[in-house]
Design a protein around this motif. Structure first.
Motif, PDB file in Angstrom:
ATOM      1  N   ILE A 143      25.208  -3.240  28.806  1.00 33.29           N
ATOM      2  CA  ILE A 143      25.053  -1.876  29.324  1.00 33.29           C
ATOM      3  C   ILE A 143      26.140  -0.978  28.745  1.00 33.29           C
ATOM      4  O   ILE A 143      25.876   0.171  28.347  1.00 33.29           O
ATOM      5  CB  ILE A 143      25.104  -1.887  30.867  1.00 33.29           C
ATOM      6  N   GLY A 144      27.354  -1.501  28.669  1.00 30.55           N
ATOM      7  CA  GLY A 144      28.439  -0.724  28.065  1.00 30.55           C
ATOM      8  C   GLY A 144      28.169  -0.397  26.611  1.00 30.55           C
ATOM      9  O   GLY A 144      28.443   0.727  26.157  1.00 30.55           O
ATOM     10  N   LEU A 145      27.614  -1.359  25.855  1.00 28.56           N
ATOM     11  CA  LEU A 145      27.270  -1.114  24.453  1.00 28.56           C
ATOM     12  C   LEU A 145      26.216  -0.020  24.343  1.00 28.56           C
ATOM     13  O   LEU A 145      26.309   0.860  23.473  1.00 28.56           O
ATOM     14  CB  LEU A 145      26.758  -2.410  23.822  1.00 28.56           C
ATOM     15  N   ALA A 146      25.213  -0.052  25.214  1.00 26.08           N
ATOM     16  CA  ALA A 146      24.176   0.984  25.200  1.00 26.08           C
ATOM     17  C   ALA A 146      24.771   2.360  25.485  1.00 26.08           C
ATOM     18  O   ALA A 146      24.406   3.351  24.828  1.00 26.08           O
ATOM     19  CB  ALA A 146      23.091   0.647  26.224  1.00 26.08           C
ATOM     20  N   CYS A 147      25.692   2.429  26.424  1.00 26.68           N
ATOM     21  CA  CYS A 147      26.345   3.707  26.733  1.00 26.68           C
ATOM     22  C   CYS A 147      27.116   4.236  25.526  1.00 26.68           C
ATOM     23  O   CYS A 147      27.044   5.429  25.202  1.00 26.68           O
ATOM     24  CB  CYS A 147      27.292   3.540  27.927  1.00 26.68           C
ATOM     25  N   ARG A 148      27.837   3.348  24.836  1.00 26.87           N
ATOM     26  CA  ARG A 148      28.616   3.783  23.672  1.00 26.87           C
ATOM     27  C   ARG A 148      27.707   4.283  22.561  1.00 26.87           C
ATOM     28  O   ARG A 148      28.021   5.261  21.865  1.00 26.87           O
ATOM     29  CB  ARG A 148      29.495   2.641  23.165  1.00 26.87           C
ATOM     30  N   ALA A 149      26.558   3.610  22.370  1.00 18.79           N
ATOM     31  CA  ALA A 149      25.621   4.042  21.324  1.00 18.79           C
ATOM     32  C   ALA A 149      25.072   5.430  21.616  1.00 18.79           C
ATOM     33  O   ALA A 149      24.923   6.258  20.716  1.00 18.79           O
ATOM     34  CB  ALA A 149      24.482   3.030  21.197  1.00 18.79           C
ATOM     35  N   ILE A 150      24.740   5.686  22.894  1.00 19.19           N
ATOM     36  CA  ILE A 150      24.253   7.016  23.274  1.00 19.19           C
ATOM     37  C   ILE A 150      25.346   8.060  23.086  1.00 19.19           C
ATOM     38  O   ILE A 150      25.143   9.112  22.469  1.00 19.19           O
ATOM     39  CB  ILE A 150      23.767   7.022  24.736  1.00 19.19           C
ATOM     40  N   ASP A 151      26.518   7.763  23.620  1.00 20.23           N
ATOM     41  CA  ASP A 151      27.598   8.749  23.623  1.00 20.23           C
ATOM     42  C   ASP A 151      28.095   9.059  22.219  1.00 20.23           C
ATOM     43  O   ASP A 151      28.570  10.171  21.956  1.00 20.23           O
ATOM     44  CB  ASP A 151      28.751   8.247  24.499  1.00 20.23           C
ATOM     45  N   ALA A 152      27.989   8.077  21.296  1.00 17.52           N
ATOM     46  CA  ALA A 152      28.416   8.300  19.913  1.00 17.52           C
ATOM     47  C   ALA A 152      27.322   8.921  19.057  1.00 17.52           C
ATOM     48  O   ALA A 152      27.544   9.199  17.878  1.00 17.52           O
ATOM     49  CB  ALA A 152      28.868   6.981  19.289  1.00 17.52           C
ATOM     50  N   ASN A 153      26.130   9.121  19.642  1.00 10.93           N
ATOM     51  CA  ASN A 153      24.997   9.720  18.919  1.00 10.93           C
ATOM     52  C   ASN A 153      24.712   8.966  17.622  1.00 10.93           C
ATOM     53  O   ASN A 153      24.503   9.548  16.560  1.00 10.93           O
ATOM     54  CB  ASN A 153      25.292  11.203  18.623  1.00 10.93           C
ATOM     55  N   VAL A 154      24.690   7.624  17.738  1.00 14.52           N
ATOM     56  CA  VAL A 154      24.584   6.781  16.559  1.00 14.52           C
ATOM     57  C   VAL A 154      23.294   7.035  15.783  1.00 14.52           C
ATOM     58  O   VAL A 154      23.291   7.005  14.540  1.00 14.52           O
ATOM     59  CB  VAL A 154      24.709   5.289  16.948  1.00 14.52           C
ATOM     60  N   ASN A 155      22.191   7.330  16.456  1.00 13.70           N
ATOM     61  CA  ASN A 155      20.925   7.501  15.748  1.00 13.70           C
ATOM     62  C   ASN A 155      20.928   8.713  14.832  1.00 13.70           C
ATOM     63  O   ASN A 155      20.401   8.665  13.718  1.00 13.70           O
ATOM     64  CB  ASN A 155      19.763   7.594  16.745  1.00 13.70           C
ATOM     65  N   GLN A 156      21.503   9.809  15.283  1.00 15.16           N
ATOM     66  CA  GLN A 156      21.559  10.986  14.426  1.00 15.16           C
ATOM     67  C   GLN A 156      22.428  10.729  13.203  1.00 15.16           C
ATOM     68  O   GLN A 156      22.126  11.172  12.095  1.00 15.16           O
ATOM     69  CB  GLN A 156      22.094  12.195  15.204  1.00 15.16           C
ATOM     70  N   HIS A 157      23.498   9.971  13.398  1.00 12.73           N
ATOM     71  CA  HIS A 157      24.357   9.632  12.260  1.00 12.73           C
ATOM     72  C   HIS A 157      23.618   8.739  11.259  1.00 12.73           C
ATOM     73  O   HIS A 157      23.813   8.866  10.047  1.00 12.73           O
ATOM     74  CB  HIS A 157      25.627   8.934  12.750  1.00 12.73           C
ATOM     75  N   ILE A 158      22.759   7.851  11.754  1.00 16.42           N
ATOM     76  CA  ILE A 158      21.975   7.000  10.850  1.00 16.42           C
ATOM     77  C   ILE A 158      20.999   7.843  10.043  1.00 16.42           C
ATOM     78  O   ILE A 158      20.865   7.676   8.823  1.00 16.42           O
ATOM     79  CB  ILE A 158      21.237   5.906  11.648  1.00 16.42           C
ATOM     80  N   VAL A 159      20.298   8.763  10.709  1.00 19.66           N
ATOM     81  CA  VAL A 159      19.365   9.649  10.009  1.00 19.66           C
ATOM     82  C   VAL A 159      20.100  10.452   8.938  1.00 19.66           C
ATOM     83  O   VAL A 159      19.652  10.540   7.779  1.00 19.66           O
ATOM     84  CB  VAL A 159      18.663  10.594  11.004  1.00 19.66           C
ATOM     85  N   ASP A 160      21.241  11.031   9.303  1.00 18.35           N
ATOM     86  CA  ASP A 160      22.025  11.826   8.351  1.00 18.35           C
ATOM     87  C   ASP A 160      22.530  10.954   7.203  1.00 18.35           C
ATOM     88  O   ASP A 160      22.509  11.367   6.038  1.00 18.35           O
ATOM     89  CB  ASP A 160      23.206  12.497   9.059  1.00 18.35           C
ATOM     90  N   GLY A 161      22.979   9.725   7.540  1.00 17.47           N
ATOM     91  CA  GLY A 161      23.509   8.837   6.514  1.00 17.47           C
ATOM     92  C   GLY A 161      22.453   8.404   5.520  1.00 17.47           C
ATOM     93  O   GLY A 161      22.693   8.384   4.307  1.00 17.47           O
ATOM     94  N   LEU A 162      21.261   8.074   6.003  1.00 14.17           N
ATOM     95  CA  LEU A 162      20.173   7.679   5.106  1.00 14.17           C
ATOM     96  C   LEU A 162      19.742   8.845   4.223  1.00 14.17           C
ATOM     97  O   LEU A 162      19.474   8.668   3.026  1.00 14.17           O
ATOM     98  CB  LEU A 162      18.988   7.159   5.909  1.00 14.17           C
ATOM     99  N   ALA A 163      19.667  10.031   4.818  1.00 18.42           N
ATOM    100  CA  ALA A 163      19.268  11.201   4.028  1.00 18.42           C
ATOM    101  C   ALA A 163      20.297  11.493   2.934  1.00 18.42           C
ATOM    102  O   ALA A 163      19.926  11.818   1.797  1.00 18.42           O
ATOM    103  CB  ALA A 163      19.130  12.418   4.951  1.00 18.42           C
ATOM    104  N   ARG A 164      21.567  11.324   3.262  1.00 18.11           N
ATOM    105  CA  ARG A 164      22.624  11.602   2.284  1.00 18.11           C
ATOM    106  C   ARG A 164      22.583  10.583   1.150  1.00 18.11           C
ATOM    107  O   ARG A 164      22.700  10.943  -0.031  1.00 18.11           O
ATOM    108  CB  ARG A 164      23.974  11.566   2.997  1.00 18.11           C
ATOM    109  N   VAL A 165      22.388   9.311   1.475  1.00 13.60           N
ATOM    110  CA  VAL A 165      22.356   8.266   0.446  1.00 13.60           C
ATOM    111  C   VAL A 165      21.097   8.407  -0.417  1.00 13.60           C
ATOM    112  O   VAL A 165      21.159   8.293  -1.638  1.00 13.60           O
ATOM    113  CB  VAL A 165      22.393   6.871   1.105  1.00 13.60           C
ATOM    114  N   ASP A 166      19.952   8.667   0.221  1.00  7.77           N
ATOM    115  CA  ASP A 166      18.706   8.797  -0.547  1.00  7.77           C
ATOM    116  C   ASP A 166      18.722  10.022  -1.455  1.00  7.77           C
ATOM    117  O   ASP A 166      18.039  10.048  -2.477  1.00  7.77           O
ATOM    118  CB  ASP A 166      17.514   8.875   0.409  1.00  7.77           C
ATOM    119  N   ALA A 167      19.489  11.039  -1.054  1.00  4.89           N
ATOM    120  CA  ALA A 167      19.546  12.260  -1.868  1.00  4.89           C
ATOM    121  C   ALA A 167      20.537  12.147  -3.005  1.00  4.89           C
ATOM    122  O   ALA A 167      20.521  12.958  -3.926  1.00  4.89           O
ATOM    123  CB  ALA A 167      19.927  13.459  -0.976  1.00  4.89           C
ATOM    124  N   ALA A 168      21.406  11.120  -2.961  1.00  6.09           N
ATOM    125  CA  ALA A 168      22.422  10.974  -3.996  1.00  6.09           C
ATOM    126  C   ALA A 168      21.766  10.564  -5.318  1.00  6.09           C
ATOM    127  O   ALA A 168      20.768   9.853  -5.320  1.00  6.09           O
ATOM    128  CB  ALA A 168      23.452   9.934  -3.575  1.00  6.09           C
TER     129      ALA A 168
END
Length: 336
Positions: free
Chosen positions: A310-335
């Motif tokens: 449960i603590g891990l799930a809270c950290r993932a939400i609070d760190a907005n990990v999914n948006q960072h993954i989307v941004d990271g993939l877009a940045r790498v694919d655009a390179a």
């Protein structure tokens, strides 16, 4: 705010429903280290059973309760079970996340059903081809994330490439590693080693905008050789279970030898070692790549493991990990 809530599958796991309820209570305890607000947790399962267990433990401290009439057992075929049991607790958890009643799902139930329900119900993030299960361990004093651990047992090269990118983003944004090293698990360090799958994945990772350090052998996870280790789900799952059970086996042997030789401080001296190898300490694994935070735990998880999940799930939400993954993939694919 409903999007910061965690939907907990109370009926999933070998020790359900007692262990998930105890885990939720432990996660919210003022005496613990997590101290999560009970209002952030939604208990999903057979409502009458949930209330009975809460009453036995002194009452409901503030959890929301969502009824689910069915349970997918650990030995059921995931796809068939999901089709037949529309009101299964894991399906209702995913439905809560899809309907913005929660931002995360935590389950200790049937892994295949968890992955299937999350992938179909939440869909993958923009740009993600296949989600992967990521486990973070602290074996050398430095965290290492290994993925995939069982979601994708027959990946394609671009899936492994994306696991490297997603793992690097997760380590950087959520765990604070400035420039995480990414390695590809293989049978040798040379670039030409391994199957056609691994050779092509090596080529893709080598050309990506990540800190790729090349192939790693199995023993390198104990040598602080990388912060992200990429592998297929079949190999990763076997490696994780072997690592957990063998380390526990070796610890018991060491403790026995110490006691046989008169050492009375063995348990205390090895407490930190036990914490490093105990799956309960990391709680569960993130299913990276789906449109929501999903944590999957061991079927045999106890209250401590579930609280940490449960603590891990809270950290993932609070760190907005999914948006960072989307941004990271877009940045790498655009390179270039």
């Amino acid at each position: 705010m409903l999007s910061n809530r965690i939907a907990l599958d109370v009926m999933g796991g070998d020790l359900a429903p007692a262990a998930p309820i105890d885990g939720a209570l432990r996660a919210c305890s003022a005496l613990g280290t997590l101290r999560i607000a009970p209002e952030r947790i939604v208990l999903v399962g057979q409502e009458e059973t949930i209330h009975e267990h809460l009453e036995e433990r002194g009452g409901n401290p503030g959890f929301a309760v969502k009824h689910a009439s069915e349970v997918i057992e650990m030995d059921e075929a995931p796809a068939a079970a999901l089709r037949a049991k529309k009101d299964a607790s894991i399906a209702v958890c995913v439905g809560a996340a899809r309907g913005n009643e929660a931002g995360a799902v935590v389950s200790m139930g049937n892994t295949g059903a968890c992955v299937g329900a999350a992938t179909l119900g939440l869909r993958t993030l923009e740009g993600v081809r296949r989600p992967g299960i990521a486990v973070t361990l602290d074996l050398t004093g430095h965290p290492v994330t290994i993925l995939d651990m069982g979601a994708n047992i027959a990946p394609k090269p671009d899936h492994l490439y994306q696991y490297g990118v997603m793992g690097a983003v997760y380590m950087h944004r959520c765990l604070g590693t400035r420039r995480p090293r990414v390695g590809l698990l293989n049978i040798g360090e040379e670039a030409g080693k391994g199957t056609d799958l691994l050779k092509e994945a090596h080529r893709l990772l080598e050309g990506a905008d990540v800190n790729f350090v090349g192939n790693l052998e199995g023993g390198d996870i104990f040598k602080n050789a990388a912060e992200v280790v990429v592998t297929d789900g079949f190999t990763g799952n076997v490696m994780l279970k072997l690592l957990e059970d063998f380390s526990g086996f070796m610890l018991k042997l060491v403790l026995k030898e110490l006691k046989d030789h008169g050492a009375v401080w063995g348990d205390e001296a090895l407490a930190n070692v036990r914490r490093n190898i105990d799956y309960a300490e990391y709680g569960g694994a993130l299913l990276l790549g789906v449109n929501g935070a999903v944590v999957i735990g061991h079927g045999r998880s106890d209250a401590t493991a579930i609280a940490n999940a449960i603590g891990l799930a809270c950290r993932a939400i609070d760190a907005n990990v999914n948006q960072h993954i989307v941004d990271g993939l877009a940045r790498v694919d655009a390179a270039p």
